[in-house]
Motif scaffolding. Structure first.
Motif, PDB file in Angstrom:
ATOM      1  N   LYS A 109      -2.261  22.978  11.255  1.00  0.00           N
ATOM      2  CA  LYS A 109      -3.073  21.876  10.742  1.00  0.00           C
ATOM      3  C   LYS A 109      -3.006  21.693   9.214  1.00  0.00           C
ATOM      4  O   LYS A 109      -3.215  20.603   8.712  1.00  0.00           O
ATOM      5  CB  LYS A 109      -4.515  22.042  11.201  1.00  0.00           C
ATOM      6  CG  LYS A 109      -4.623  21.838  12.713  1.00  0.00           C
ATOM      7  CD  LYS A 109      -6.016  21.497  13.139  1.00  0.00           C
ATOM      8  CE  LYS A 109      -6.071  21.048  14.580  1.00  0.00           C
ATOM      9  NZ  LYS A 109      -5.951  22.182  15.524  1.00  0.00           N
ATOM     10  N   SER A 226      -5.635  14.775  13.685  1.00  0.00           N
ATOM     11  CA  SER A 226      -4.642  14.596  14.749  1.00  0.00           C
ATOM     12  C   SER A 226      -4.567  13.111  15.107  1.00  0.00           C
ATOM     13  O   SER A 226      -5.105  12.271  14.366  1.00  0.00           O
ATOM     14  CB  SER A 226      -5.054  15.440  15.966  1.00  0.00           C
ATOM     15  OG  SER A 226      -4.054  15.404  16.955  1.00  0.00           O
ATOM     16  N   GLY A 261      -3.552  18.444  22.235  1.00  0.00           N
ATOM     17  CA  GLY A 261      -4.964  18.100  22.148  1.00  0.00           C
ATOM     18  C   GLY A 261      -4.973  16.625  21.803  1.00  0.00           C
ATOM     19  O   GLY A 261      -5.090  15.746  22.659  1.00  0.00           O
ATOM     20  N   SER A 264      -0.708  16.265  17.791  1.00  0.00           N
ATOM     21  CA  SER A 264      -0.022  16.314  16.498  1.00  0.00           C
ATOM     22  C   SER A 264       1.009  17.444  16.370  1.00  0.00           C
ATOM     23  O   SER A 264       2.104  17.225  15.855  1.00  0.00           O
ATOM     24  CB  SER A 264      -1.021  16.364  15.343  1.00  0.00           C
ATOM     25  OG  SER A 264      -1.633  17.622  15.229  1.00  0.00           O
ATOM     26  N   ASN A 265       0.696  18.663  16.862  1.00  0.00           N
ATOM     27  CA  ASN A 265       1.706  19.726  16.702  1.00  0.00           C
ATOM     28  C   ASN A 265       2.890  19.435  17.601  1.00  0.00           C
ATOM     29  O   ASN A 265       4.046  19.622  17.216  1.00  0.00           O
ATOM     30  CB  ASN A 265       1.093  21.123  16.924  1.00  0.00           C
ATOM     31  CG  ASN A 265       1.032  21.558  18.390  1.00  0.00           C
ATOM     32  OD1 ASN A 265       1.988  22.084  18.935  1.00  0.00           O
ATOM     33  ND2 ASN A 265      -0.098  21.329  19.051  1.00  0.00           N
ATOM     34  N   SER A 410       1.656  26.950  18.047  1.00  0.00           N
ATOM     35  CA  SER A 410       0.779  26.191  17.149  1.00  0.00           C
ATOM     36  C   SER A 410      -0.205  27.054  16.360  1.00  0.00           C
ATOM     37  O   SER A 410      -0.613  26.670  15.267  1.00  0.00           O
ATOM     38  CB  SER A 410       0.026  25.113  17.929  1.00  0.00           C
ATOM     39  OG  SER A 410      -0.722  25.683  18.981  1.00  0.00           O
TER      40      SER A 410
HETATM   41  C1  LIG Z   1      -5.928  21.905  16.845  1.00  0.00           C
HETATM   42  C2  LIG Z   1      -4.990  22.754  17.553  1.00  0.00           C
HETATM   43  C3  LIG Z   1      -4.203  22.248  18.597  1.00  0.00           C
HETATM   44  C4  LIG Z   1      -4.337  20.856  19.137  1.00  0.00           C
HETATM   45  O1  LIG Z   1      -4.170  19.800  18.260  1.00  0.00           O
HETATM   46  P1  LIG Z   1      -2.906  18.839  18.281  1.00  0.00           P
HETATM   47  O2  LIG Z   1      -3.263  17.723  17.408  1.00  0.00           O
HETATM   48  O3  LIG Z   1      -2.691  18.407  19.711  1.00  0.00           O
HETATM   49  O4  LIG Z   1      -1.777  19.632  17.779  1.00  0.00           O
HETATM   50  C5  LIG Z   1      -3.295  23.096  19.180  1.00  0.00           C
HETATM   51  N1  LIG Z   1      -3.156  24.383  18.791  1.00  0.00           N
HETATM   52  C6  LIG Z   1      -3.889  24.905  17.800  1.00  0.00           C
HETATM   53  C7  LIG Z   1      -3.696  26.335  17.414  1.00  0.00           C
HETATM   54  C8  LIG Z   1      -4.828  24.110  17.132  1.00  0.00           C
HETATM   55  O5  LIG Z   1      -5.561  24.630  16.148  1.00  0.00           O
END
Ligand SMILES: *Cc1c(COP(=O)(O)O)cnc(C)c1O
Length: 428
Positions: A109, A226, A261, A264-265, A410
């Motif tokens: 993030k 995100s 989620g 974004s990742n 992530s």
């Molecule tokens: C916030 C988070 C996600 C989910 O967010 P995305 O925007 O979908 O990436 C996934 N893994 C971790 C470790 C996070 O902190």
């Protein structure tokens, strides 16, 4: 070969904007009849970020200062080969994982937090407001704001505020102001508390509060961790580095897996490779792993919906479970969101991204297997990607296929041990 590193000077100089290369145009954000959601955007976002949100430019320069802060926090992040896991699964597949857990706050993030704090500061803002679920985003933005010398207010979903006090400690260490949401500070928060004084909160509600705060104050921008195009743009640093790293070892991916989620990742990890696939230069599958309890891509509808509960965001065309959907309080707090990034949603709708949903029990089983085999304790969110990656490696074993699988790692789970505790005690 156990890991591939890139020297700091190899850090990418531009982010990749997939909007210019999509197979069909991205449906634009829109607004409801009674709302002024689009008109409000310049009040809550920096000009630079809004330009990026709509930009059709394929490559967008990463400001030098942002690249330097990326280096300071340890980018480029290494790409590891999961030899321990391969041995454990006895698979002919090669499994790689991109280490976004190497960041000081433990997840990907910071990649966008640094960029957003930089642009806000550059345009004269004094403070950023935001929401956080599990606390990952709030800690990333608090650190980014501290590094770029701007204040930060975080509305934290109340269940997480109560369950994850250590995240609050981290945010406060970085000088972030942390409020449980729903809070008494905003009109929308007060309304939710009147309806239910013990309201558990949700990301949607926390977003509404953070936007209301920014709308009603001067010199304050709102920051989202995100979903939006510019966030995914900043996260392409992950995929761009991974591409260079695969080139160094003369390999290319057959499958890339990530958890979703808001998307974004996953988007950041795959977009540079999606470009190669769309150009006909790469044969690769892109698999998005989500929780069965919040099945946005696998069970949601592809339609326009709000990003928050109060309807303060513009309407976005995405997969959604409905903006008033309150997901059950699962341990993978970072995946508790009703919608999906419009860019990832479009690719899923076009069949380029394949979604899979996994159960909470399976993710902790996979997470503990991974911890034993590789040593790293994955965040519960990341465990979704690991579970799917392991399933795919086992499919390779059955079909005797030597595929290259990349898992976007992530984040680590060292602040999510409560979930692992419950798992070990048989409560999940
Ligand atoms: C916030 C988070 C996600 C989910 O967010 P995305 O925007 O979908 O990436 C996934 N893994 C971790 C470790 C996070 O902190």
């Amino acid at each position: 070969m156990y890991k591939v590193t890139l020297p700091s000077k190899e850090i990418p100089k531009k982010w990749y904007n997939i909007i210019s290369d999509l197979p069909v145009p991205l449906p634009p954000a829109s607004e409801s009849e009674e709302g002024h959601q689009l008109a409000n955007l310049p009040k809550i976002f920096s000009k630079s970020v809004l330009e990026q949100e709509m930009s059709q430019e394929r490559w967008i320069k990463i400001p030098k200062k942002v690249r330097n802060v990326y280096k300071m926090i340890g980018r480029p992040s290494p790409l590891f080969r999961a030899k321990g896991l391969e041995e454990h699964l006895d698979t002919p597949a090669k499994i790689f994982y991109k280490r976004e857990d190497f960041s000081p706050t433990g997840s990907h993030k910071l990649n966008t937090a640094i960029a957003q704090a930089y642009y806000a500061k550059k345009e004269g803002a004094e403070r950023l407001t935001t929401e956080t679920g599990a606390g990952q985003w709030g800690s990333a933005l608090s650190l980014a704001c501290s590094l770029l010398d701007i204040d930060c207010t975080v509305y934290m979903v109340r269940v997480s505020f109560d369950q994850k006090p250590h995240r609050k400690t981290i945010m406060e260490l970085y000088d972030g102001e942390v409020l449980p949401s729903p809070s008494n500070k905003t009109e929308f928060g007060r309304k939710m508390l009147t309806e239910d004084p013990n309201h558990p909160g949700s990301l949607g509600i926390a977003i509404s509060e953070a936007i209301e705060d920014a709308l009603n104050a001067d010199g304050v921008f709102y920051s989202l961790g995100s979903v939006l195009n510019h966030v995914l743009l900043h996260q392409t640093i992950i995929g761009l580095e991974t591409k260079k790293q695969m080139e160094i070892i003369d390999e290319s991916p057959d499958i890339i897996v990530g958890c979703v989620g808001g998307g974004s990742n996953f988007g950041g990890a795959i977009f540079p490779f999606v470009k190669d696939k769309l150009d006909g230069n790469l044969d690769c599958r892109f698999i998005a792993a989500e929780p069965k309890s919040c099945p946005t891509l696998t069970k949601g509808e592809y339609r326009y919906d709000y990003g928050d509960t109060a309807g303060l965001t513009p309407l976005l065309k995405m997969y959604t479970l409905g903006h008033d959907f309150i997901p059950p309080s699962v341990h993978a707090g970072g995946l508790r969101y009703h919608g999906m990034a419009p860019l990832v949603a479009l690719l899923a709708h076009e069949g380029i991204v394949e979604p899979r949903s996994v159960s909470q029990h399976d993710i902790f089983t996979s997470g503990s297997t991974f911890a034993k085999a590789e040593g790293v304790v994955p965040a519960p969110e990341t465990c979704h990607a690991i579970k799917v990656g392991m399933d795919l490696a086992l499919e390779c074993k059955k079909n005797k296929e030597e595929k290259n699988i990349i898992i976007n790692f992530s984040g680590h789970g060292m602040l999510d041990l409560k979930g692992y505790d419950d798992f070990l005690e048989g409560k999940i």
